[in-house]
Scaffold this motif. Structure first.
Motif, PDB file in Angstrom:
ATOM      1  N   LEU A   1       0.813  -1.213   0.000  1.00 39.82           N
ATOM      2  CA  LEU A   1       0.000   0.000   0.000  1.00 39.82           C
ATOM      3  C   LEU A   1       0.849   1.267   0.000  1.00 39.82           C
TER       4      LEU A   1
ATOM      5  N   LEU B   1       2.698   2.549   2.472  1.00 37.14           N
ATOM      6  CA  LEU B   1       2.607   3.311   3.722  1.00 37.14           C
ATOM      7  C   LEU B   1       3.994   3.696   4.193  1.00 37.14           C
TER       8      LEU B   1
ATOM      9  N   HIS C   1      -5.612   2.685   6.442  1.00 36.14           N
ATOM     10  CA  HIS C   1      -6.008   2.513   5.045  1.00 36.14           C
ATOM     11  C   HIS C   1      -7.252   1.630   5.017  1.00 36.14           C
ATOM     12  N   LYS C   2      -8.125   1.858   4.024  1.00 34.17           N
ATOM     13  CA  LYS C   2      -9.372   1.097   3.926  1.00 34.17           C
ATOM     14  C   LYS C   2      -9.118  -0.389   3.710  1.00 34.17           C
TER      15      LYS C   2
END
Length: 239
Positions: free
Chosen positions: A169, A171, A199-200
């Protein structure tokens, strides 16, 4: 003129006689006094007496008199009996019977069963639940069951969570935290799963993993099954 006394009237002639009579009378009195019988005064035995010079008064305990006997109340006076001649008509009192005949219809009000509302118990937090939910395979007392449940859930998340997802992702490096809340309902099922994450996709992954938990024996409060709220923080490191 010289008064001459009669020899019979001269008392000096009787002085010796009076002296003898007085002596005899005195001896008689002494004799009677000596011969008089006297009796010793008898005093009943009062038991040993202890004299105390310091006590000015003697205390005597007197037992209270017995209560007077209660006399039985006199028998009640019988009611006056009136004698009625045969010729006089006497009105009779008719007493109606309260018994019902089998043929008579008896109206009975309809009996309605009232269902008592059961006490609706709200969900109880895991920290204060009396009997924690039992994870499959956990045994022991309350303390052991509580520790076993937490250990099993931790192992389940470590095994099922996709840790590689964080690196995909993009991050920033550091420790990331996901806060998950769910409920073990009164049937032992996992419901109301919610999560908050950076995050989703991490949020969805956490919800997926928690929903994979097995069915448990529900927790109890005051001996009745209740829903138990459980919160679980998940921390992982992104390099």
């Amino acid at each position: 003129m010289e008064v001459k006394k009669s020899p019979k009237a001269n008392l000096e002639n009787y002085s010796k006689l009076f002296m003898q009579l007085g002596l005899v009378l005195a001896l008689l009195v002494v004799y009677l006094a000596i011969e008089k019988k006297t009796y010793d005064r008898v005093i009943g035995d009062l038991g040993p007496v202890v004299l105390n010079a310091e006590d000015d008064e003697q205390t005597i305990e007197i037992a209270p008199p017995p209560p007077p006997e209660q006399k039985a109340p006199p028998p009640p006076t019988p009611d006056k009996i009136e004698i009625v001649e045969d010729e006089k008509e006497v009105e009779e009192t008719v007493i109606e019977s309260t018994e019902t005949d089998e043929d008579d219809a008896v109206e009975v009000e309809e009996i309605v069963d009232v269902e008592e509302d059961e006490d609706v118990m709200e969900d109880v937090p895991f920290a204060i639940i009396e009997d924690v939910p039992v994870y499959p395979g956990c045994k022991g007392n309350k303390a052991k069951l509580r520790a076993c449940l937490q250990e099993k859930i931790t192992k389940h998340v470590n095994r099922k969570f996709n840790s590689d997802l964080a690196s995909d992702l993009g991050l920033s490096p550091g420790v990331k935290r996901i806060f998950v809340m769910f409920k073990i309902d009164k049937n032992g099922n996992i419901t109301n799963v919610m999560a908050r994450a950076p995050h989703k996709r991490l949020q969805a992954e956490a919800i997926r993993v928690i929903k994979l938990l097995p069915k448990m024996i529900p927790g109890k409060q005051r001996g009745r099954p209740v829903g138990v709220k459980y919160s679980l923080p998940i921390a992982f490191k992104v390099e």
